[in-house]
Design a protein around this motif. Structure first.
Motif, PDB file in Angstrom:
ATOM      1  N   ASP B 200      44.851 -34.037  66.716  1.00 53.18           N
ATOM      2  CA  ASP B 200      45.584 -35.268  66.703  1.00 53.18           C
ATOM      3  C   ASP B 200      44.614 -36.086  67.576  1.00 53.18           C
ATOM      4  OD1 ASP B 200      48.323 -34.080  68.589  1.00 53.18           O
ATOM      5  OD2 ASP B 200      46.137 -33.388  68.672  1.00 53.18           O
ATOM      6  N   LYS B 201      44.251 -35.466  68.764  1.00 54.33           N
ATOM      7  CA  LYS B 201      43.382 -36.225  69.654  1.00 54.33           C
ATOM      8  C   LYS B 201      42.398 -36.695  69.428  1.00 54.33           C
ATOM      9  CE  LYS B 201      45.647 -34.070  73.998  1.00 54.33           C
ATOM     10  NZ  LYS B 201      45.396 -33.396  75.141  1.00 54.33           N
ATOM     11  N   GLY B 202      41.660 -35.913  68.685  1.00 48.13           N
ATOM     12  CA  GLY B 202      40.315 -36.351  67.896  1.00 48.13           C
ATOM     13  C   GLY B 202      40.365 -37.507  66.928  1.00 48.13           C
ATOM     14  N   LEU B 203      41.525 -37.268  66.177  1.00 47.17           N
ATOM     15  CA  LEU B 203      41.789 -38.364  65.028  1.00 47.17           C
ATOM     16  C   LEU B 203      42.144 -39.600  65.821  1.00 47.17           C
ATOM     17  CD1 LEU B 203      42.983 -36.513  62.094  1.00 47.17           C
ATOM     18  CD2 LEU B 203      40.824 -37.627  62.382  1.00 47.17           C
ATOM     19  N   GLY B 204      42.807 -39.458  66.833  1.00 52.77           N
ATOM     20  CA  GLY B 204      43.302 -40.652  67.589  1.00 52.77           C
ATOM     21  C   GLY B 204      42.360 -41.464  68.008  1.00 52.77           C
ATOM     22  N   LEU B 205      41.256 -40.874  68.392  1.00 53.97           N
ATOM     23  CA  LEU B 205      40.200 -41.631  69.016  1.00 53.97           C
ATOM     24  C   LEU B 205      39.452 -42.436  67.996  1.00 53.97           C
ATOM     25  CD1 LEU B 205      38.610 -38.847  71.130  1.00 53.97           C
ATOM     26  CD2 LEU B 205      39.449 -40.835  72.067  1.00 53.97           C
ATOM     27  N   LEU B 206      39.645 -42.115  66.679  1.00 52.20           N
ATOM     28  CA  LEU B 206      38.940 -42.994  65.589  1.00 52.20           C
ATOM     29  C   LEU B 206      39.971 -43.971  64.978  1.00 52.20           C
ATOM     30  CD1 LEU B 206      37.495 -39.823  63.664  1.00 52.20           C
ATOM     31  CD2 LEU B 206      36.296 -41.315  65.272  1.00 52.20           C
ATOM     32  N   ASP B 207      41.218 -44.027  65.444  1.00 51.38           N
ATOM     33  CA  ASP B 207      41.996 -44.918  64.908  1.00 51.38           C
ATOM     34  C   ASP B 207      41.698 -46.256  65.076  1.00 51.38           C
ATOM     35  OD1 ASP B 207      45.571 -45.069  65.283  1.00 51.38           O
ATOM     36  OD2 ASP B 207      44.307 -46.302  63.862  1.00 51.38           O
ATOM     37  N   GLY B 208      41.329 -47.084  64.039  1.00 54.31           N
ATOM     38  CA  GLY B 208      41.094 -48.420  64.262  1.00 54.31           C
ATOM     39  C   GLY B 208      39.492 -48.982  64.158  1.00 54.31           C
ATOM     40  N   LEU B 209      38.781 -47.596  63.816  1.00 55.63           N
ATOM     41  CA  LEU B 209      37.376 -47.488  63.785  1.00 55.63           C
ATOM     42  C   LEU B 209      36.888 -47.333  62.453  1.00 55.63           C
ATOM     43  CD1 LEU B 209      36.621 -45.982  67.151  1.00 55.63           C
ATOM     44  CD2 LEU B 209      37.198 -48.348  66.790  1.00 55.63           C
ATOM     45  N   VAL B 210      37.550 -46.241  61.647  1.00 55.18           N
ATOM     46  CA  VAL B 210      36.823 -45.729  60.611  1.00 55.18           C
ATOM     47  C   VAL B 210      37.479 -46.592  59.248  1.00 55.18           C
ATOM     48  CG1 VAL B 210      37.135 -43.700  59.204  1.00 55.18           C
ATOM     49  CG2 VAL B 210      36.694 -43.423  61.516  1.00 55.18           C
ATOM     50  N   ASP B 211      36.726 -46.811  58.342  1.00 54.36           N
ATOM     51  CA  ASP B 211      37.141 -47.536  57.277  1.00 54.36           C
ATOM     52  C   ASP B 211      37.401 -46.596  56.030  1.00 54.36           C
ATOM     53  OD1 ASP B 211      34.334 -49.691  58.076  1.00 54.36           O
ATOM     54  OD2 ASP B 211      36.733 -50.359  58.064  1.00 54.36           O
ATOM     55  N   VAL B 212      36.884 -45.389  56.070  1.00 58.70           N
ATOM     56  CA  VAL B 212      37.288 -44.532  54.980  1.00 58.70           C
ATOM     57  C   VAL B 212      37.239 -43.217  55.594  1.00 58.70           C
ATOM     58  CG1 VAL B 212      36.590 -43.570  52.655  1.00 58.70           C
ATOM     59  CG2 VAL B 212      36.281 -45.888  52.865  1.00 58.70           C
ATOM     60  N   PHE B 213      38.299 -42.476  55.562  1.00 53.71           N
ATOM     61  CA  PHE B 213      38.047 -40.817  55.781  1.00 53.71           C
ATOM     62  C   PHE B 213      37.821 -40.154  54.506  1.00 53.71           C
ATOM     63  CE2 PHE B 213      39.458 -40.307  60.140  1.00 53.71           C
ATOM     64  CZ  PHE B 213      40.193 -41.606  60.597  1.00 53.71           C
ATOM     65  N   LEU B 214      37.025 -39.146  54.759  1.00 54.24           N
ATOM     66  CA  LEU B 214      36.429 -38.555  53.636  1.00 54.24           C
ATOM     67  C   LEU B 214      36.709 -37.013  53.936  1.00 54.24           C
ATOM     68  CD1 LEU B 214      35.047 -38.685  50.794  1.00 54.24           C
ATOM     69  CD2 LEU B 214      32.962 -38.883  51.863  1.00 54.24           C
ATOM     70  N   PRO B 215      37.865 -36.627  54.091  1.00 56.61           N
ATOM     71  CA  PRO B 215      37.899 -34.896  54.443  1.00 56.61           C
ATOM     72  C   PRO B 215      37.770 -34.125  53.460  1.00 56.61           C
ATOM     73  CG  PRO B 215      40.153 -36.040  54.030  1.00 56.61           C
ATOM     74  CD  PRO B 215      39.207 -37.107  53.981  1.00 56.61           C
ATOM     75  N   ASP B 216      37.186 -32.805  53.666  1.00 55.39           N
ATOM     76  CA  ASP B 216      37.481 -31.718  52.727  1.00 55.39           C
ATOM     77  C   ASP B 216      38.610 -30.964  53.072  1.00 55.39           C
ATOM     78  OD1 ASP B 216      33.826 -31.671  53.455  1.00 55.39           O
ATOM     79  OD2 ASP B 216      34.804 -32.079  51.546  1.00 55.39           O
ATOM     80  N   PHE B 217      39.201 -30.669  51.941  1.00 55.83           N
ATOM     81  CA  PHE B 217      40.452 -29.903  51.996  1.00 55.83           C
ATOM     82  C   PHE B 217      40.198 -28.529  50.997  1.00 55.83           C
ATOM     83  CE2 PHE B 217      45.225 -30.456  52.232  1.00 55.83           C
ATOM     84  CZ  PHE B 217      45.706 -29.200  52.480  1.00 55.83           C
TER      85      PHE B 217
END
Lengths: 207, 334
Positions: B200-217
């Motif tokens: 959550d901390k890592g993703l929180g740092l990206l909040d408002g900066l990333v246009d498209v998340f492209l995760p692998d499930f």
């Protein structure tokens, strides 16, 4: 992970595909001659991506594939493209008693070295390439022209022989990063240490 | 880049770049570079954040996290200025030469991809382990953007800027610092291509900066994730990761790699989880699995996926109401 493109071919188109990349002539010929196309093969190419040597195994020894965990893969290059053939073996039921039978053909002489065609034989061993060292986990690399030359150079007393030119595929951890030059003695020393560790491991296991 | 994995009668071309187009056309005369672009009025979030000061704050905050790293779900709390974390990374940044990928999903294609080395997971079938390991290391943001600008100059039709790997999450501090100094002329959507073993901390740092998340499930249960990737608590991290990405109002494309022998336990279970967010995400089903690296130790994955396995995953995703990004011509206008 990035997205990739998958192509699927019928068998004849697959051969044509490889042939057009400059890798296919001998492969096509061999696949036509072979009755069991699931037999693993080892393909060596020179830096220009031209097939120069082919080694056939009638099965992949357990320690080379399953126990070590690494599939057999072979690299070659042509232009900007790197070709990686993954060979998935089809081991027989008698794997534990059979020894690998190896036959190899030199298809195009390289400037570095030419080997005579070896007759498949249970007594045949690749150890001779390593001046007496049996390093089965390196068997698939043992006939690499660059390394063969290095061995010959060592035998001839030429110690300062550069091994740059070995391809940068996934060399076992015993060896340093492929982009660096090595002294041949460094390589042989590492191989000796690896052999010693293997002996200790085998001995501990048998105890 | 430009690796062709040939197994039997199939060939998988990994990371095809612009230079591979002649080869691709030779293999398939109908091959084209497909692209669905955002409108000319599109403004990347990181550029807006740069102007507002948000990016400056995030970069500063992320650097502080390196003293006690929790950028991924391992949360090893390593002081990466002094020692490497469990990901094997310290305070230096290593990435492969940026290149233009011509076969990403059309909505982000072609993409200028920067593959960072290292990953918080240790997948036994990781294809990066057998790809060329020519890495470069850059000390300065200026050097990084010079490389990016030089690469963009070779192809003005690039559609996106994609940070990938390995996994880019351990490099968040360095990436955010680089983005602070990005040229104003870089007006591309920022794509974050990551595994889902995120924090959550890592993703929180990206909040408002990333246009498209492209995760692998990658996996659908903790046992398979432990066995095939060496991680604990994968499902909790993955679900929280999806929720965090969706909550950031960024677009989310979840990739599902069809894993041989694991359609029921992993791929379908992942789809079950994703179906809860079917209004908020897109999926992209990948048939490109190749049995490399340590795959030979695991008999069920020591082969290519069968066509029926791929079809099963595609059909199940449709049945569960998930939108395939390949059919999303309105992706940028939603």
């Amino acid at each position: 992970m990035s997205r990739a493109i998958t192509f699927r071919f019928c068998e004849s188109a697959s051969m044509k595909f490889m042939a057009e990349q400059g890798l296919g002539d001998v492969i096509c010929q061999d696949m036509r001659e072979r009755t069991d196309i699931s037999m693993p093969i080892e393909i060596k190419c020179n830096p220009e991506g031209i097939l120069v040597k082919e080694t056939q195994f009638d099965f992949v020894p357990e320690m080379n594939a399953r126990s070590e965990g690494f599939p057999q893969i072979r690299f070659s290059r042509k232009g900007v493209m790197t070709f990686i053939e993954i060979i998935i073996p089809n081991p027989s039921e008698n794997d534990d008693v059979r020894q690998p039978v190896v036959s190899e053909r030199i298809l195009q002489p390289t400037p570095a070295a030419v080997k005579q065609e070896a007759e498949p034989s249970k007594e045949d061993s690749l150890d001779s390439e390593f001046v007496g060292y049996d390093i089965p986990e390196l068997m698939e690399f043992s006939l690499e022209p660059g390394l063969s030359d290095a061995i010959k150079a060592l035998e001839a007393g030429k110690e300062d022989f550069s091994l740059q030119g070995l391809t940068d595929f996934d060399i076992p951890k015993a060896l340093p990063a492929p982009e660096e030059d090595f002294k041949i003695n460094d390589i042989m020393e590492m191989l000796r240490k690896k052999k010693e560790r293997e002996k200790v491991r085998v001995k501990a296991k048998s105890n | 880049m430009n690796e062709v994995f040939k197994i039997g009668n199939e060939a998988v071309v990994m990371d095809p770049s612009i230079e591979a187009v002649p080869f691709l056309k030779n293999a398939d005369e109908n091959f084209t570079i497909q692209s669905i672009r955002p409108s000319g009025k599109f403004i990347p979030r990181f550029q807006t954040a740069k102007d507002s000061g948000l990016l400056e704050n995030k970069a500063h905050e992320s650097l502080a996290m390196l003293f006690k790293c929790e950028l991924c779900a391992r949360k090893c709390e390593a002081n990466r200025f002094q020692k490497k974390g469990k990901c094997g990374l310290g305070d230096k940044t290593f990435y492969h030469v940026p290149f233009i990928h011509v076969a990403e999903e059309p909505v982000i294609n072609p993409a200028l991809v920067i593959n960072f080395t290292g990953c918080s997971m240790n997948c036994v079938h990781c294809v990066r382990q057998v790809q060329s390991k020519k890495e470069i290391h850059s000390e300065t943001a200026e050097a990084f953007w010079n490389q990016i600008s030089g690469t963009l100059a070779t192809c003005p039709n690039v559609c996106s800027l994609e940070f990938a790997g390995g996994d880019p999450n351990p490099y968040i501090p360095w990436i955010l610092t680089c983005l602070k100094y990005s040229p104003d002329s870089i007006f591309l959507p920022l794509i974050w291509n990551t595994n889902l073993f995120v924090s959550d901390k890592g993703l929180g740092l990206l909040d408002g900066l990333v246009d498209v998340f492209l995760p692998d499930f990658a996996f659908g249960n903790d046992a398979c994730a432990k066995r095939l990737a060496g991680v604990e608590g994968y499902m909790l991290a993955a679900i929280k990761g999806i929720e965090a990405m969706v909550s950031q109002k960024a677009k989310v494309i979840v990739r599902i790699l069809v894993l041989p022998g694991h359609v029921d336990c992993c791929n379908k279970k992942a789809i079950d989880v994703l179906s809860r967010y079917h209004d908020s995400i897109f999926i992209s089903i990948l048939d490109q699995y190749v049995p490399v690296h340590m795959a030979a130790k695991y008999p069920e994955i020591y082969r290519r996926p069968r066509r029926e396995e791929i079809q099963m995953v595609e059909d199940y995703a449709t049945q569960k109401g998930l939108k395939n990004v390949l059919a999303a011509s309105d992706f940028w206008t939603r």
